[in-house]
Design an enzyme around this catalytic site. Sequence first.
Site, PDB file in Angstrom:
ATOM      1  N   GLU A  76       7.967  -3.980   7.151  1.00  0.00           N
ATOM      2  CA  GLU A  76       9.102  -3.265   7.834  1.00  0.00           C
ATOM      3  C   GLU A  76       9.303  -1.885   7.522  1.00  0.00           C
ATOM      4  OE1 GLU A  76      12.724  -4.951   6.332  1.00  0.00           O
ATOM      5  OE2 GLU A  76      14.193  -3.962   7.949  1.00  0.00           O
ATOM      6  N   LYS A 254      19.624  -9.275   1.017  1.00  0.00           N
ATOM      7  CA  LYS A 254      18.246  -8.984   1.879  1.00  0.00           C
ATOM      8  C   LYS A 254      17.916  -7.639   1.657  1.00  0.00           C
ATOM      9  CE  LYS A 254      15.833  -7.847   5.653  1.00  0.00           C
ATOM     10  NZ  LYS A 254      15.255  -6.446   5.912  1.00  0.00           N
ATOM     11  N   ASP A 270       4.328 -15.813  -5.628  1.00  0.00           N
ATOM     12  CA  ASP A 270       4.891 -16.664  -4.651  1.00  0.00           C
ATOM     13  C   ASP A 270       6.298 -16.163  -4.176  1.00  0.00           C
ATOM     14  OD1 ASP A 270       6.335 -18.778  -3.644  1.00  0.00           O
ATOM     15  OD2 ASP A 270       5.335 -20.395  -4.564  1.00  0.00           O
ATOM     16  N   HIS A 369      16.238   4.886   9.104  1.00  0.00           N
ATOM     17  CA  HIS A 369      15.400   3.833   9.238  1.00  0.00           C
ATOM     18  C   HIS A 369      14.670   4.098  10.773  1.00  0.00           C
ATOM     19  CE1 HIS A 369      14.239  -0.283   9.351  1.00  0.00           C
ATOM     20  NE2 HIS A 369      14.859  -0.693  10.664  1.00  0.00           N
TER      21      HIS A 369
HETATM   22  C1  LIG Z   1      14.630   6.496   4.914  1.00  0.00           C
HETATM   23  C2  LIG Z   1      15.070   7.360   3.915  1.00  0.00           C
HETATM   24  C3  LIG Z   1      14.489   7.592   2.521  1.00  0.00           C
HETATM   25  C4  LIG Z   1      15.092   8.837   4.560  1.00  0.00           C
HETATM   26  O1  LIG Z   1      16.023   9.786   3.463  1.00  0.00           O
HETATM   27  P1  LIG Z   1      16.172  11.208   4.148  1.00  0.00           P
HETATM   28  O2  LIG Z   1      17.335  11.613   2.795  1.00  0.00           O
HETATM   29  O3  LIG Z   1      16.351  11.396   5.244  1.00  0.00           O
HETATM   30  O4  LIG Z   1      14.958  11.904   3.548  1.00  0.00           O
HETATM   31  P2  LIG Z   1      14.374  13.058   2.583  1.00  0.00           P
HETATM   32  O5  LIG Z   1      13.274  13.708   3.493  1.00  0.00           O
HETATM   33  O6  LIG Z   1      15.254  13.926   1.929  1.00  0.00           O
HETATM   34  O7  LIG Z   1      13.512  12.190   1.324  1.00  0.00           O
HETATM   35  C5  LIG Z   1      14.122  11.676   0.215  1.00  0.00           C
HETATM   36  C6  LIG Z   1      13.068  10.989  -0.451  1.00  0.00           C
HETATM   37  O8  LIG Z   1      12.797   9.751   0.208  1.00  0.00           O
HETATM   38  C7  LIG Z   1      11.405   9.147   0.365  1.00  0.00           C
HETATM   39  N1  LIG Z   1      11.076   9.409   1.722  1.00  0.00           N
HETATM   40  C8  LIG Z   1      11.701   9.821   2.627  1.00  0.00           C
HETATM   41  N2  LIG Z   1      10.870   9.646   3.856  1.00  0.00           N
HETATM   42  C9  LIG Z   1       9.753   9.234   3.586  1.00  0.00           C
HETATM   43  C10 LIG Z   1       8.760   8.701   4.138  1.00  0.00           C
HETATM   44  N3  LIG Z   1       8.300   8.852   5.471  1.00  0.00           N
HETATM   45  N4  LIG Z   1       7.466   7.985   3.481  1.00  0.00           N
HETATM   46  C11 LIG Z   1       7.738   8.151   2.088  1.00  0.00           C
HETATM   47  N5  LIG Z   1       8.692   8.495   1.391  1.00  0.00           N
HETATM   48  C12 LIG Z   1       9.834   8.946   2.121  1.00  0.00           C
HETATM   49  C13 LIG Z   1      10.664  10.320  -0.515  1.00  0.00           C
HETATM   50  O9  LIG Z   1      10.731   9.882  -1.850  1.00  0.00           O
HETATM   51  C14 LIG Z   1      11.763  11.389  -0.561  1.00  0.00           C
HETATM   52  O10 LIG Z   1      11.638  12.170  -1.794  1.00  0.00           O
HETATM   53  P3  LIG Z   1      10.516  13.471  -1.478  1.00  0.00           P
HETATM   54  O11 LIG Z   1       9.087  13.086  -1.112  1.00  0.00           O
HETATM   55  O12 LIG Z   1      10.919  14.445  -0.425  1.00  0.00           O
HETATM   56  O13 LIG Z   1      10.652  14.294  -2.787  1.00  0.00           O
HETATM   57  C15 LIG Z   1      16.796   7.225   3.761  1.00  0.00           C
HETATM   58  O14 LIG Z   1      17.568   7.270   4.885  1.00  0.00           O
HETATM   59  C16 LIG Z   1      16.982   5.768   3.005  1.00  0.00           C
HETATM   60  O15 LIG Z   1      16.736   5.447   1.865  1.00  0.00           O
HETATM   61  N6  LIG Z   1      17.375   4.693   3.874  1.00  0.00           N
HETATM   62  C17 LIG Z   1      17.558   3.373   3.654  1.00  0.00           C
HETATM   63  C18 LIG Z   1      16.548   2.698   4.544  1.00  0.00           C
HETATM   64  C19 LIG Z   1      16.576   1.298   4.141  1.00  0.00           C
HETATM   65  O16 LIG Z   1      17.253   0.526   3.522  1.00  0.00           O
HETATM   66  N7  LIG Z   1      15.643   0.648   4.846  1.00  0.00           N
HETATM   67  C20 LIG Z   1      15.432  -1.059   4.900  1.00  0.00           C
HETATM   68  C21 LIG Z   1      15.587  -1.583   5.995  1.00  0.00           C
HETATM   69  S1  LIG Z   1      17.348  -1.477   6.559  1.00  0.00           S
HETATM   70  C22 LIG Z   1      17.657  -3.312   5.780  1.00  0.00           C
HETATM   71  O17 LIG Z   1      16.852  -4.142   5.932  1.00  0.00           O
HETATM   72  C23 LIG Z   1      18.322  -3.573   4.662  1.00  0.00           C
HETATM   73  C24 LIG Z   1      19.925  -3.155   4.955  1.00  0.00           C
HETATM   74  C25 LIG Z   1      20.258  -1.665   4.956  1.00  0.00           C
HETATM   75  O18 LIG Z   1      20.626  -3.960   5.902  1.00  0.00           O
HETATM   76  C26 LIG Z   1      20.492  -3.747   3.386  1.00  0.00           C
HETATM   77  C27 LIG Z   1      22.008  -3.517   3.515  1.00  0.00           C
HETATM   78  O19 LIG Z   1      22.560  -3.742   4.426  1.00  0.00           O
HETATM   79  O20 LIG Z   1      22.616  -3.284   2.206  1.00  0.00           O
HETATM   80  N1  LIG Z   2       8.191 -25.094  -5.904  1.00  0.00           N
HETATM   81  C1  LIG Z   2       7.403 -24.003  -6.361  1.00  0.00           C
HETATM   82  O1  LIG Z   2       7.783 -22.785  -6.675  1.00  0.00           O
HETATM   83  C2  LIG Z   2       5.829 -24.308  -6.364  1.00  0.00           C
HETATM   84  C3  LIG Z   2       5.040 -23.518  -6.623  1.00  0.00           C
HETATM   85  N2  LIG Z   2       3.684 -23.662  -6.864  1.00  0.00           N
HETATM   86  C4  LIG Z   2       2.602 -22.566  -7.004  1.00  0.00           C
HETATM   87  O2  LIG Z   2       2.062 -22.771  -8.126  1.00  0.00           O
HETATM   88  C5  LIG Z   2       1.293 -21.506  -8.663  1.00  0.00           C
HETATM   89  C6  LIG Z   2       1.619 -21.178  -9.789  1.00  0.00           C
HETATM   90  O3  LIG Z   2       1.506 -22.110 -10.863  1.00  0.00           O
HETATM   91  P1  LIG Z   2       0.792 -21.607 -12.578  1.00  0.00           P
HETATM   92  O4  LIG Z   2       1.280 -22.868 -13.330  1.00  0.00           O
HETATM   93  O5  LIG Z   2       1.312 -20.314 -12.830  1.00  0.00           O
HETATM   94  O6  LIG Z   2      -0.609 -21.714 -12.016  1.00  0.00           O
HETATM   95  P2  LIG Z   2      -1.939 -22.268 -12.681  1.00  0.00           P
HETATM   96  O7  LIG Z   2      -1.948 -23.508 -13.158  1.00  0.00           O
HETATM   97  O8  LIG Z   2      -3.028 -21.774 -11.815  1.00  0.00           O
HETATM   98  O9  LIG Z   2      -1.991 -21.361 -13.910  1.00  0.00           O
HETATM   99  C7  LIG Z   2      -1.291 -21.782 -15.218  1.00  0.00           C
HETATM  100  C8  LIG Z   2      -2.069 -21.962 -16.015  1.00  0.00           C
HETATM  101  O10 LIG Z   2      -3.068 -20.821 -16.605  1.00  0.00           O
HETATM  102  C9  LIG Z   2      -3.241 -21.086 -18.095  1.00  0.00           C
HETATM  103  N3  LIG Z   2      -3.075 -19.957 -18.839  1.00  0.00           N
HETATM  104  C10 LIG Z   2      -4.221 -19.020 -19.283  1.00  0.00           C
HETATM  105  N4  LIG Z   2      -3.848 -17.932 -19.934  1.00  0.00           N
HETATM  106  C11 LIG Z   2      -2.277 -17.718 -19.873  1.00  0.00           C
HETATM  107  C12 LIG Z   2      -1.273 -16.988 -20.247  1.00  0.00           C
HETATM  108  N5  LIG Z   2      -1.552 -15.802 -20.753  1.00  0.00           N
HETATM  109  N6  LIG Z   2      -0.090 -17.416 -19.886  1.00  0.00           N
HETATM  110  C13 LIG Z   2       0.370 -18.521 -19.310  1.00  0.00           C
HETATM  111  N7  LIG Z   2      -0.638 -19.420 -19.131  1.00  0.00           N
HETATM  112  C14 LIG Z   2      -2.172 -19.126 -19.287  1.00  0.00           C
HETATM  113  C15 LIG Z   2      -2.511 -21.977 -18.733  1.00  0.00           C
HETATM  114  O11 LIG Z   2      -3.185 -23.179 -18.830  1.00  0.00           O
HETATM  115  C16 LIG Z   2      -1.454 -22.405 -17.325  1.00  0.00           C
HETATM  116  O12 LIG Z   2      -1.045 -23.747 -17.428  1.00  0.00           O
HETATM  117  C17 LIG Z   2       1.698 -20.699  -7.508  1.00  0.00           C
HETATM  118  O13 LIG Z   2       0.715 -20.628  -6.612  1.00  0.00           O
HETATM  119  C18 LIG Z   2       2.820 -21.151  -6.939  1.00  0.00           C
HETATM  120  O14 LIG Z   2       2.755 -20.850  -5.325  1.00  0.00           O
HETATM  121  C19 LIG Z   2       3.249 -24.876  -6.800  1.00  0.00           C
HETATM  122  C20 LIG Z   2       3.848 -25.884  -6.843  1.00  0.00           C
HETATM  123  C21 LIG Z   2       5.594 -26.011  -6.333  1.00  0.00           C
END
Ligand SMILES: CC(C)(COP(=O)([O-])OP(=O)([O-])OC[C@H]1O[C@@H](n2cnc3c(N)ncnc32)[C@H](O)[C@@H]1OP(=O)([O-])[O-])[C@@H](O)C(=O)NCCC(=O)NCCSC(=O)C[C@@](C)(O)CC(=O)[O-]
Ligand SMILES: NC(=O)C1=CN([C@@H]2O[C@H](COP(=O)(O)OP(=O)(O)OC[C@H]3O[C@@H](n4cnc5c(N)ncnc54)[C@H](O)[C@@H]3O)[C@@H](O)[C@H]2O)C=CC1
Length: 417
Positions: A76, A254, A270, A369
Amino acid sequence: MPGFRNLSISERRKIVVETAGIDVAELAAFDADGFDAEAASHLSENVLGTFALPIGVATNFTVNGEDVLVPMVTEEASVIAAASNGARLARALGGFHTSSTSSIMQAQIQLVDLVDPHAARLRLLEARTELMKLAAAQDPKLAEVGGGVRDLVVRTVNFEDETYVVAHLVVDVRDAMGANAVNTMAEAVADRVAEVAGGRVVLRILTNKADMRLARARAVLDAEALGGPLVVDDMVHAYKLAAGDPYRAATHNKGIMNGISAVVLATGNDTRAVEAGAHSHAVGAENHYTSLSTFEKDADGNLAATLELPMPVGLVGGATKTHPGARAAVALTGVSSAAELAELITAVGLAQNIAALRVLASEGVQRGHMSLHAKNIAIAAGAGPDEIAPVAAQLIAKKSFGHDHAEVVLSELRSGR
Ligand SMILES: CC(C)(COP(=O)([O-])OP(=O)([O-])OC[C@H]1O[C@@H](n2cnc3c(N)ncnc32)[C@H](O)[C@@H]1OP(=O)([O-])[O-])[C@@H](O)C(=O)NCCC(=O)NCCSC(=O)C[C@@](C)(O)CC(=O)[O-]
Ligand SMILES: NC(=O)C1=CN([C@@H]2O[C@H](COP(=O)(O)OP(=O)(O)OC[C@H]3O[C@@H](n4cnc5c(N)ncnc54)[C@H](O)[C@@H]3O)[C@@H](O)[C@H]2O)C=CC1
């Protein structure tokens, strides 16, 4: 990092490598051949190849006093720009402050056909130590790294004419997401649980309502930098509508997940588990779907923003260590524990939410956006590589982003008009 957006991809890579202190070779994981079909075929089934999405970095993040670059994978437009913008706004008054609980996940074991469910519940609690020991024996590695089974909780759940007894294994999974770890334990203790309770076990699976594994982030936003006191007031109004109205809360959340899912995906975690946890947490104590974040005016007239939600992510297990892009993404952040990653992701969710509410409470979302989405519209209208930028520029200049307008602009460009 002002101006970062204007650099070429190779210039951006150079800065990222220097800033994150990683080897340039790590970023090869983001090249087209960084994750080939053969490697992919070990992660999923019936594999045909790989499916690429952009990975970018959000800039300007300060988390607990440290600067950090955040890898994000998203399809997005404006998400990474908005996260960077939210982080820039938070940075002025110290950035994000974060905390988290231990990495506690729970597995549920459902019992049916019980004649005395309430007595069965107490029999299970009497066998708590034995059952916890049996579960712990399944994962010696987890104990070695300081995790393990912490508790056995037993609930009753009533639905229609059923009273189910549901045992919860409460497990500290440390640096794992933990689903496989706790599922293995639940299946291993199921027979003994059925024996003690005097019933039959049906489900043995983790709960994605990971409410014992919470991560939190907060930031204070300078009122003047936001655009003045009216913008602060209107951002609070925007939050309050989300708090009170599920129709708005779904969109508000969202927006938070725009940031969260992008980092979860980039780090090989995940996304569905995190999303399920977030939305279940958004059903608050009053039993209605509400905002995950809060916004309030502080004593200085600035805006205090907070976010708290389940964040079941890992640095081991799942695809986190096997996907080269995920390994590179984690290296780029510099985090060294799952808890640190969970907190960083929560800060990104809050930054995203701050940026969205700010534009919604002032100029509206479309200018920022759609200006960034314009190239996408140009491509969808049929623009070739050399035509994308001029078509997008026309759409932005005319503030008209319809697909029909893009087609007209493209045909005018091609006919030299
Ligand atoms: C889009 C901006 C950031 C523009 O913002 P702006 O004020 O027009 O931009 P600016 O030129 O003043 O830039 C400000 C800063 O934004 C960043 N920035 C700005 N442009 C860029 C770019 N091209 N590439 C990388 N970074 C960028 C960058 O960090 C920049 O700082 P600087 O670099 O100038 O020091 C602003 O309008 C904004 O924050 N909009 C929000 C957009 C958004 O939320 N998008 C998600 C999709 S919409 C959605 O899915 C969610 C929603 C909105 O429905 C959630 C809700 O309803 O709550
Ligand atoms: N409903 C859900 O969310 C479900 C998710 N999954 C999947 O399960 C996966 C994650 O499961 P995990 O148990 O994390 O994976 P995993 O079984 O691959 O790894 C976990 C294991 O790593 C070992 N381990 C080694 N170093 C460790 C450390 N520092 N800390 C903790 N454990 C360490 C432990 O034996 C531990 O049981 C993801 O791929 C996920 O998508 C699977 C079933 C259902």
